[in-house]
Design a protein around this motif. Structure first.
Motif, PDB file in Angstrom:
ATOM      1  N   UNK A 127       0.841  -1.195   0.000  1.00 28.14           N
ATOM      2  CA  UNK A 127       0.000   0.000   0.000  1.00 28.14           C
ATOM      3  C   UNK A 127       0.878   1.248   0.000  1.00 28.14           C
ATOM      4  N   UNK A 128       1.883   1.247   0.853  1.00 25.60           N
ATOM      5  CA  UNK A 128       2.790   2.398   0.933  1.00 25.60           C
ATOM      6  C   UNK A 128       3.604   2.567  -0.346  1.00 25.60           C
ATOM      7  N   UNK A 129       4.042   1.458  -0.937  1.00 22.22           N
ATOM      8  CA  UNK A 129       4.841   1.560  -2.158  1.00 22.22           C
ATOM      9  C   UNK A 129       4.025   2.144  -3.299  1.00 22.22           C
ATOM     10  N   UNK A 130       2.767   1.732  -3.417  1.00 20.89           N
ATOM     11  CA  UNK A 130       1.925   2.273  -4.488  1.00 20.89           C
ATOM     12  C   UNK A 130       1.656   3.752  -4.258  1.00 20.89           C
ATOM     13  N   UNK A 131       1.488   4.149  -2.998  1.00 26.63           N
ATOM     14  CA  UNK A 131       1.311   5.572  -2.696  1.00 26.63           C
ATOM     15  C   UNK A 131       2.582   6.351  -3.000  1.00 26.63           C
ATOM     16  N   UNK A 132       3.735   5.718  -2.799  1.00 29.04           N
ATOM     17  CA  UNK A 132       5.020   6.397  -3.017  1.00 29.04           C
ATOM     18  C   UNK A 132       5.247   6.742  -4.479  1.00 29.04           C
ATOM     19  N   UNK A 133       4.547   6.087  -5.383  1.00 29.88           N
ATOM     20  CA  UNK A 133       4.693   6.391  -6.804  1.00 29.88           C
ATOM     21  C   UNK A 133       3.968   7.681  -7.190  1.00 29.88           C
ATOM     22  N   UNK A 134       3.143   8.179  -6.291  1.00 33.33           N
ATOM     23  CA  UNK A 134       2.390   9.406  -6.564  1.00 33.33           C
ATOM     24  C   UNK A 134       2.732  10.535  -5.596  1.00 33.33           C
ATOM     25  N   UNK A 135       2.807  10.226  -4.316  1.00 29.72           N
ATOM     26  CA  UNK A 135       2.873  11.252  -3.284  1.00 29.72           C
ATOM     27  C   UNK A 135       4.310  11.681  -2.998  1.00 29.72           C
ATOM     28  N   UNK A 136       4.432  12.782  -2.262  1.00 29.00           N
ATOM     29  CA  UNK A 136       5.736  13.275  -1.862  1.00 29.00           C
ATOM     30  C   UNK A 136       6.204  12.649  -0.564  1.00 29.00           C
ATOM     31  N   UNK A 137       7.456  12.901  -0.222  1.00 26.80           N
ATOM     32  CA  UNK A 137       8.049  12.319   0.988  1.00 26.80           C
ATOM     33  C   UNK A 137       7.271  12.730   2.232  1.00 26.80           C
ATOM     34  N   UNK A 138       6.928  14.015   2.348  1.00 27.97           N
ATOM     35  CA  UNK A 138       6.213  14.499   3.532  1.00 27.97           C
ATOM     36  C   UNK A 138       4.862  13.815   3.677  1.00 27.97           C
ATOM     37  N   UNK A 162      12.221  -2.357   0.625  1.00 24.45           N
ATOM     38  CA  UNK A 162      13.113  -1.221   0.437  1.00 24.45           C
ATOM     39  C   UNK A 162      14.402  -1.608  -0.277  1.00 24.45           C
ATOM     40  N   UNK A 163      14.729  -2.876  -0.288  1.00 23.57           N
ATOM     41  CA  UNK A 163      15.927  -3.353  -0.979  1.00 23.57           C
ATOM     42  C   UNK A 163      15.628  -3.872  -2.379  1.00 23.57           C
ATOM     43  N   UNK A 164      14.356  -3.778  -2.805  1.00 20.63           N
ATOM     44  CA  UNK A 164      13.939  -4.409  -4.058  1.00 20.63           C
ATOM     45  C   UNK A 164      14.267  -3.588  -5.300  1.00 20.63           C
ATOM     46  N   UNK A 165      14.406  -2.270  -5.175  1.00 18.16           N
ATOM     47  CA  UNK A 165      14.667  -1.439  -6.345  1.00 18.16           C
ATOM     48  C   UNK A 165      13.462  -1.217  -7.227  1.00 18.16           C
ATOM     49  N   UNK A 166      12.276  -1.544  -6.757  1.00 14.90           N
ATOM     50  CA  UNK A 166      11.059  -1.366  -7.546  1.00 14.90           C
ATOM     51  C   UNK A 166      10.686   0.119  -7.653  1.00 14.90           C
ATOM     52  N   UNK A 167       9.863   0.483  -8.632  1.00 11.70           N
ATOM     53  CA  UNK A 167       9.448   1.890  -8.758  1.00 11.70           C
ATOM     54  C   UNK A 167       8.793   2.402  -7.481  1.00 11.70           C
ATOM     55  N   UNK A 168       9.240   3.558  -7.023  1.00 12.98           N
ATOM     56  CA  UNK A 168       8.707   4.153  -5.810  1.00 12.98           C
ATOM     57  C   UNK A 168       9.531   3.898  -4.569  1.00 12.98           C
ATOM     58  N   UNK A 169      10.464   2.953  -4.638  1.00 15.57           N
ATOM     59  CA  UNK A 169      11.245   2.576  -3.455  1.00 15.57           C
ATOM     60  C   UNK A 169      12.115   3.736  -2.964  1.00 15.57           C
ATOM     61  N   UNK A 170      12.683   4.501  -3.890  1.00 10.51           N
ATOM     62  CA  UNK A 170      13.569   5.588  -3.475  1.00 10.51           C
ATOM     63  C   UNK A 170      12.826   6.610  -2.619  1.00 10.51           C
ATOM     64  N   UNK A 171      11.632   7.001  -3.036  1.00 12.49           N
ATOM     65  CA  UNK A 171      10.836   7.958  -2.267  1.00 12.49           C
ATOM     66  C   UNK A 171      10.381   7.330  -0.955  1.00 12.49           C
ATOM     67  N   UNK A 172       9.957   6.067  -1.014  1.00  8.58           N
ATOM     68  CA  UNK A 172       9.500   5.387   0.190  1.00  8.58           C
ATOM     69  C   UNK A 172      10.629   5.254   1.211  1.00  8.58           C
ATOM     70  N   UNK A 173      11.839   4.950   0.749  1.00  3.69           N
ATOM     71  CA  UNK A 173      12.981   4.821   1.655  1.00  3.69           C
ATOM     72  C   UNK A 173      13.298   6.153   2.328  1.00  3.69           C
ATOM     73  N   UNK A 174      13.225   7.250   1.561  1.00  2.00           N
ATOM     74  CA  UNK A 174      13.473   8.573   2.138  1.00  2.00           C
ATOM     75  C   UNK A 174      12.443   8.892   3.211  1.00  2.00           C
ATOM     76  N   UNK A 175      11.188   8.545   2.943  1.00  2.00           N
ATOM     77  CA  UNK A 175      10.127   8.807   3.918  1.00  2.00           C
ATOM     78  C   UNK A 175      10.275   7.911   5.141  1.00  2.00           C
ATOM     79  N   UNK A 176      10.635   6.666   4.937  1.00  3.20           N
ATOM     80  CA  UNK A 176      10.785   5.741   6.057  1.00  3.20           C
ATOM     81  C   UNK A 176      11.917   6.195   6.976  1.00  3.20           C
TER      82      UNK A 176
END
Length: 326
Positions: A127-138, A162-176
């Motif tokens: 759920x978080x990864x799919x949101x990370x493809x649209x939303x900002x870090x904040x 977070x280690x998968x490299x899938x689309x959205x992971x970079x933003x999700x990792x920054x937020x996490x």
């Protein structure tokens, strides 16, 4: 995937209607999808009724995801636009419905089996990864803090994701990396992220004691190595009962070294330079513009600022087939 009758058998005659309804007393959910108008229902009830309607056009493999599933789980959400599409994901071999008000993606693995509010949902991490493809870090930090405080995230699954490299992971990792499970509201999360941008170390939800060891209150943030208390002053603090409680608590600090400062969302979003100068003076340190720019970037890319909202809305319109450039 229809489950409305199974979910509430007493609501006979309240089932979604597929087709075209021209008579009064019905409201349109999407093209060819209607619900009977029911008086005295709150937004939460109407949201569930809408999801029941959407199950009529989704395949059996579908699960809800993104902010739709986050809302079902009761997570705190960022400042969403007034009109938000419903998000679902289906198996690779199933057709993806393409309708106004619905964004449907593909499941990359077997259906999770998670359920919330009587509806099938994706796993919390997905759920978080799919949101990370649209939303900002904040925006994401607000959702992650809420999910962590509720105990909805699995550490091993999150680490693998977070280690998968899938689309959205970079933003999700920054937020996490900015998240903290101790924060208790979206406003506290915004203030905590402001601290991070300003390079101010703070500890959330700290219990304070006087010199004799007596408990004198719990605060949103204690600035590390100081006696400064920072708190988010949201709407609840304007209520008379809460205001009286706040005053009693602060009177209990008399004779101690603790000093309190309250911040509103308007302070943090619209007057960050003023707030930064106040904090720098309190800490006796020089101003650094890079801190302010770091914060402004977080806000600009989020739903709390016009550019961020326009970016997300345009992305959602394209995904639904409605191209409208702002």
């Amino acid at each position: 995937m229809s489950a409305s009758a199974e979910r509430d058998p007493e609501r006979s005659g309240d089932e979604p209607i597929r087709g075209h309804v021209r008579s009064r007393g019905f409201r349109r959910v999407s093209h060819g999808l209607f619900l009977k108008i029911v008086a005295d229902l709150d937004q939460a009830d109407e949201f569930l009724r809408d999801l029941e309607a959407w199950t009529e056009v989704l395949p059996d493999s579908a699960v809800f995801t993104h902010v739709t599933a986050a809302r079902l789980l009761g997570w705190e959400l960022p400042k969403l636009p007034e009109q938000v599409p419903v998000f679902a994901a289906v198996d690779r071999d199933d057709p993806r419905p393409r309708r106004e008000g619905l964004i449907c993606s593909r499941l990359t693995r077997k259906r999770s089996g998670f359920v919330a509010g009587g509806f099938p949902i994706d796993s919390p991490e997905e759920i978080l990864l799919r949101a990370a493809r649209d939303l900002g870090v904040l925006d994401l930090v607000i959702m992650i803090d809420s999910a962590r405080s509720r105990g909805d995230l699995d550490g091993a699954r999150m680490k693998a994701l977070l280690e998968s490299g899938r689309p959205g992971v970079k933003v999700l990792a920054a937020a996490f990396g900015l998240s903290n499970a101790k924060r208790e509201s979206g406003g506290e999360t915004v203030l905590g992220c402001f601290h991070a941008a300003m390079e101010v170390a703070s500890e959330p939800q700290v219990s304070l004691h006087d010199a004799e060891g007596r408990f004198i209150g719990r605060v949103d943030f204690l600035i590390t190595g100081t006696d400064w208390v920072h708190e988010y002053d949201g709407e609840m603090h304007r209520a008379k009962s809460q205001h009286r409680t706040d005053l009693r608590r602060e009177r209990g600090w008399s004779g101690t070294s603790y000093r309190r400062k309250g911040f509103t969302l308007d302070d943090l979003l619209n007057h960050p330079l003023v707030v930064m100068h106040e904090i720098d003076r309190d800490l006796g340190r020089p101003h650094r513009n890079r801190r302010l720019e770091r914060w402004r970037t977080l806000v600009r890319e989020s739903l709390y600022d016009v550019p961020g909202r326009d970016r997300v809305l345009n992305r959602w319109r394209r995904a639904m087939g409605v191209v409208q450039w702002s």
